[in-house]
Each structure stands twice: as structure tokens, then as C-alpha cells.
Motif scaffolding. Structure first.
Motif, short mmCIF file in Angstrom:
data_model
loop_
_atom_site.label_atom_id
_atom_site.label_comp_id
_atom_site.label_asym_id
_atom_site.label_seq_id
_atom_site.Cartn_x
_atom_site.Cartn_y
_atom_site.Cartn_z
N ARG A 128 0.85 -1.19 0.00
CA ARG A 128 0.00 0.00 0.00
C ARG A 128 0.89 1.24 0.00
NH1 ARG A 128 -2.55 -0.36 5.18
NH2 ARG A 128 -3.88 1.37 4.55
N HIS A 129 0.74 2.05 -1.05
CA HIS A 129 1.58 3.24 -1.18
C HIS A 129 0.70 4.48 -1.34
CE1 HIS A 129 0.89 3.50 -5.61
NE2 HIS A 129 0.75 2.19 -5.48
N ARG A 130 1.13 5.58 -0.76
CA ARG A 130 0.36 6.82 -0.84
C ARG A 130 0.87 7.71 -1.97
NH1 ARG A 130 -3.42 8.81 2.19
NH2 ARG A 130 -3.04 7.24 3.79
N ALA A 131 2.19 7.77 -2.11
CA ALA A 131 2.77 8.59 -3.18
C ALA A 131 2.76 7.81 -4.49
CB ALA A 131 4.19 8.98 -2.81
N PRO A 132 2.77 8.52 -5.62
CA PRO A 132 2.86 7.82 -6.92
C PRO A 132 4.14 6.99 -6.98
CG PRO A 132 2.27 10.13 -7.24
CD PRO A 132 2.64 9.97 -5.79
N LEU A 133 4.08 5.87 -7.69
CA LEU A 133 5.26 5.03 -7.84
C LEU A 133 6.35 5.81 -8.55
CD1 LEU A 133 3.65 1.63 -8.87
CD2 LEU A 133 4.57 2.28 -6.64
N ALA A 134 7.54 5.78 -7.99
CA ALA A 134 8.68 6.53 -8.54
C ALA A 134 9.56 5.56 -9.30
CB ALA A 134 9.46 7.21 -7.42
N ALA A 135 9.57 5.67 -10.61
CA ALA A 135 10.36 4.76 -11.44
C ALA A 135 11.85 4.95 -11.17
CB ALA A 135 10.05 5.01 -12.92
N GLY A 136 12.57 3.84 -11.03
CA GLY A 136 14.02 3.88 -10.89
C GLY A 136 14.53 4.19 -9.51
N THR A 137 13.61 4.33 -8.51
CA THR A 137 14.06 4.61 -7.15
C THR A 137 13.03 4.06 -6.17
OG1 THR A 137 14.89 6.31 -5.65
CG2 THR A 137 13.01 6.90 -7.08
N ASP A 138 13.13 4.47 -4.90
CA ASP A 138 12.26 3.93 -3.87
C ASP A 138 10.93 4.66 -3.78
OD1 ASP A 138 14.21 2.13 -3.09
OD2 ASP A 138 15.12 3.56 -1.68
N THR A 139 9.89 3.92 -3.42
CA THR A 139 8.60 4.48 -3.04
C THR A 139 8.20 3.84 -1.72
OG1 THR A 139 7.91 4.72 -5.36
CG2 THR A 139 6.18 4.78 -3.68
N ALA A 140 7.96 4.66 -0.70
CA ALA A 140 7.59 4.13 0.61
C ALA A 140 6.25 3.41 0.53
CB ALA A 140 7.54 5.25 1.64
N ALA A 141 6.16 2.28 1.24
CA ALA A 141 4.92 1.50 1.22
C ALA A 141 4.81 0.69 2.50
CB ALA A 141 4.89 0.58 0.00
N VAL A 142 3.58 0.32 2.82
CA VAL A 142 3.31 -0.64 3.90
C VAL A 142 3.04 -1.97 3.22
CG1 VAL A 142 1.80 -1.27 5.81
CG2 VAL A 142 2.37 1.14 5.41
N ILE A 143 3.83 -3.00 3.55
CA ILE A 143 3.79 -4.27 2.83
C ILE A 143 3.40 -5.39 3.79
CG2 ILE A 143 5.09 -5.92 1.43
CD1 ILE A 143 6.89 -3.59 0.57
N ARG A 144 2.43 -6.20 3.36
CA ARG A 144 2.01 -7.36 4.13
C ARG A 144 1.91 -8.57 3.22
NH1 ARG A 144 -3.44 -6.41 7.16
NH2 ARG A 144 -3.00 -8.60 7.66
N THR A 145 2.19 -9.73 3.77
CA THR A 145 2.01 -10.98 3.04
C THR A 145 0.83 -11.72 3.65
OG1 THR A 145 4.36 -11.14 2.51
CG2 THR A 145 3.07 -13.18 2.39
N VAL A 146 -0.16 -12.03 2.83
CA VAL A 146 -1.40 -12.63 3.32
C VAL A 146 -1.83 -13.75 2.38
CG1 VAL A 146 -2.20 -10.53 4.47
CG2 VAL A 146 -2.79 -10.92 2.08
#
Length: 410
Positions: A128-146
Motif C-alpha cells: 500500500r503506497h500513498r505517493a505515486p510510484l517513482a520509477a528507478g528509485t524507492d517508493t515508501a509502502a506498507v507491505i504485508r504478506t497474506v
């Protein structure tokens, strides 16, 4: 609001859901490698790592020979399955789906009341990311495996809605077989999992935009999920079954398509009504509307999203598309996302069911929730309009959660 629209559709509205979210890819059923299989803690592990903590070598992890701890009742031999209660008893080596899968009192000993779902079981990695995906670098996200998969999600929501006996036939890899079995049993589902010794469990990476609509994008690896084949089927699976539900994802790979055909024919021979959810407008477009309609001939209930219904008919108006489909399938329940659902019979829309207000966090699996709740209501004796209203309520609850499953009962 959510009427649980299809994953491949446009979604629309704050509560638009998904008819097939969290399911495996419809590409080559053998696609993917063991290294792509996610462990239940969110780590990406090798083929021999998958315990509840992601550890290797625990009682629940795949051992040196690929065996899964007997406490989970799953073994890795190709075609070996286990069907049981929440305790998930062990299946003897070499046993196939035909063994131990009748009604709780044995084949024919009880009135048919069970729901059998045949479909995909996959691991979802939800970012789950709030900012647009940034190509070629990092995008902050909350990640869960379910745990996920369209077929598995439908089964879990049906059990959550009160269906007393819900069974699931699916195929998984060795590395997460025990985990998926436990997760399904915890939801009240009787899992019948074929453990594939060669392909890993299917994995789906779900990118969820945390904007107002919580729309999502998927990267899918079908892994073992679409390697189901006719040899995995036995007519004994229908013992005690009142309804059979097929995930539409089965139609998008050759081996699982053959299994779906065998299951449909067996159900028709026994007089068991069959429902099917097309699952993905994108892959449906690749298969072709004409081919899809040929494959679902004999289905009693079709549960498309708005986009799927329009794609199958070539009609742009959602109501007209649902009505047209109902000339080919006796009952069509078309999920409309934030516009609720349409119920169509005999060439006309006979009910428009409103959506239920919701504050979406993740629309993954909303359509699966709709389908599971709809089928549970039919089993309980509801008419299609009332069952669709239950589906809309479940879809609304689903979009307010992360992942495609209901909460685990306490």
C-alpha cells in the motif's frame, strides 16, 4: 460503497471491489520459480521455507526431502490432498482427491448442503503506497504478506457468512502448503489441497494506491494454482454438495480448463447447480468472449463484473449487457462496484441492488467477498435479490480491510 466489481475492471467509486483479486496469473500455468514464492511472514523464500514464522526446519516447514510436517496433514507428493475439518487430518501418501472427501457422515449419509469451490490458492504480497510510484528509485509502502486467491477467498467468505460446510479444491506448492492449509482451516473451510512438487504456490504482488478509491494493480505468477488437472478431480468430491462454484481463473490455462470442464460435467450429471465468476476482464479478453461462453455452457449462475459483462456481450451499457448474458445463462448477477449489483434473468434485469457505504482501504477481494456471501445466502434459502444484497454488504466490509479474506473467527 461496494458491489464488488471485477479485478480487471475499471473499479470506479470509493468502494469498488474486485471479483478476482488475489488470484494467480492466467498465464502459463507452469510459470514462476520456487524463489518467487512468498512465505507467510512476508519474506520471499526458497522452495523449502514456509512455516508460520518463515523458518526452515520447524515442524511446519518443508524438510530436507520436501515433506511437510504431519501435524498439518499435507504431503508433497504430486496429487496428494487432505480434506478435513479445522483439525485437517493427514492424508495417506498416494491418496488423491477421491479419498476422504465425502459429507461429514460419509457419502450420501446426509442431505446435500455443502459448497464446493474449485479454484486458485495463492500468496498475496500487498503493498500500500500513498505517493505515486517513482520509477528507478524507492517508493515508501506498507507491505504485508497474506493468503489469497479468488477461489480461496470465495470459500472463506462463504464460511464467514455462515455456510456450514465449505470445501475447497486447489493446488499449491510444497513451500507454503502447510501454511495455506492452516489459514483455510482457521476460516472454517475444509481444504483439499493438491501439493505440487515442482511448481511453487502462485504469488500475486498487489500494488494498492491509498487514494480515495484504493485502486490496485497486480503482478501475477500463477505457479501451482493453474496446474490443477483432471487427474486431481474425483466425482466423490460432490458427495454431500449442494452447490459447485468454479473460479473463472481455471479457464485461462489448458490443464485447469480441462479440470473445470470435467467438474462441470460431473455436477450436471448429479443435478448440482454450478456458479462461475469470470474473474478477470484482462485475461478474459485474451481468451476471447466466444471461447469463454462456449466453456461456460451449462453453468447456472454467472457472476461477472461490469467490465466482464460488457466484454462478453460487446454491449457498453451494464444493464443491457447483464440482460443479454441472461439469455445464455439462467441467472446473471453482475457486480457494479459502487453502483451495487444487477440481477438478470431471461433477458431482462429483474433487480437493482444498491451498494453499501464503505471507507475503502484495499479493494482486493471485494468481488470474492460478494460471491462468497451470495452463495452462502443461496444455500440458506435466500432468493437471488436478497443474496445479492448480502453480497454487497460483504463487499463493503472487504474493502475496509487489507487483503482478500474476512477476519479469522476468534
Amino acid at each position: 460503497m461496494s458491489g464488488g466489481e471485477g479485478r480487471g475492471g475499471s473499479g470506479g467509486g470509493a468502494g469498488a471491489g474486485s471479483a478476482g483479486d488475489g488470484a494467480g496469473s492466467m498465464g502459463d500455468a507452469a510459470a514462476g520459480s520456487a524463489s518467487a514464492a512468498a512465505g507467510p511472514t512476508g519474506s520471499v523464500g526458497s522452495a523449502n521455507a514456509a512455516g508460520p514464522t518463515g523458518s526452515v526446519g520447524s515442524a511446519n516447514a518443508a524438510g530436507p526431502t520436501g515433506s511437510v510436517g504431519s501435524t498439518d496433514g499435507v504431503r508433497p507428493t504430486d496429487g496428494v490432498v487432505s480434506m478435513g475439518s479445522a483439525a485437517a487430518g493427514s492424508a495417506p501418501a498416494g491418496a488423491r482427491a477421491r479419498e476422504g472427501v465425502g459429507s461429514p457422515g460419509g457419502a450420501g449419509s446426509m442431505e446435500a448442503r455443502a459448497l464446493l469451490v474449485v479454484g486458485d490458492v495463492v500468496t498475496d504480497v500487498v503493498a500500500r503506497h500513498r505517493a505515486p510510484l517513482a520509477a528507478g528509485t524507492d517508493t515508501a509502502a506498507v507491505i504485508r504478506t497474506v493468503p489469497g486467491g479468488a477461489g480461496a477467498n470465495v470459500a472463506c467468505w462463504a464460511a464467514h457468512q455462515g455456510a456450514a460446510d465449505v470445501r475447497l479444491l486447489g493446488r499449491v506448492g510444497v513451500e507454503t502448503a502447510a501454511w495455506h492449509q492452516r489459514e483455510l482451516a482457521a476460516q472454517g473451510v475444509r481444504p483439499c489441497l493438491v501439493v505440487d512438487p515442482r511448481a511453487p504456490t502462485g504469488t500475486v504482488i498487489c500494488l494498492v494506491d491509498e487514494g480515495a478509491s484504493a485502486e490496485r494493480t497486480f503482478l501475477t505468477d500463477s505457479g501451482a494454482s493453474l496446474r490443477l488437472e483432471p487427474a486431481d478431480w474425483s466425482d466423490a468430491l460432490l458427495d454431500g454438495v449442494a452447490r459447485l462454484h468454479l473460479s473463472g481463473y481455471l479457464l485461462f490455462a489448458e490443464s485447469s480448463r480441462a479440470l473445470a470442464t470435467v467438474a462441470l460435467e460431473a455436477a450436471r450429471a448429479r443435478g448440482v447447480p454450478v456458479s462461475l465468476d469470470p474473474a478477470s476482464a484482462g485475461f478474459l479478453g485474451q481468451l476471447g468472449a466466444g471461447r469463454f461462453l462456449e466453456l461456460v455452457e451449462g453453468v447456472d449462475v454467472l457472476l461477472p463484473s461490469r467490465d466482464e459483462a460488457c466484454l462478453l456481450t460487446g454491449i457498453t451499457d451494464a444493464a443491457d449487457a447483464a440482460a443479454a448474458l441472461s439469455l445464455r445463462v439462467p441467472l446473471v448477477v453482475a457486480k457494479q462496484g459502487c453502483d451495487g449489483a444487477l440481477v438478470a434473468r431471461a433477458g431482462r434485469v429483474c433487480a437493482r441492488v444498491p451498494a453499501v457505504p464503505a471507507r475503502p482501504r484495499d479493494t482486493t477481494g471485494a468481488g470474492d467477498a460478494f460471491t462468497g456471501a451470495f452463495l452462502a445466502a443461496l444455500l440458506a434459502g435466500a432468493d437471488p435479490e436478497a443474496a445479492a444484497a448480502e453480497g454487497c454488504r460483504a463487499g463493503a466490509r472487504a474493502v475496509e480491510r487489507v487483503g482478500g479474506r474476512p477476519p479469522v473467527p476468534e
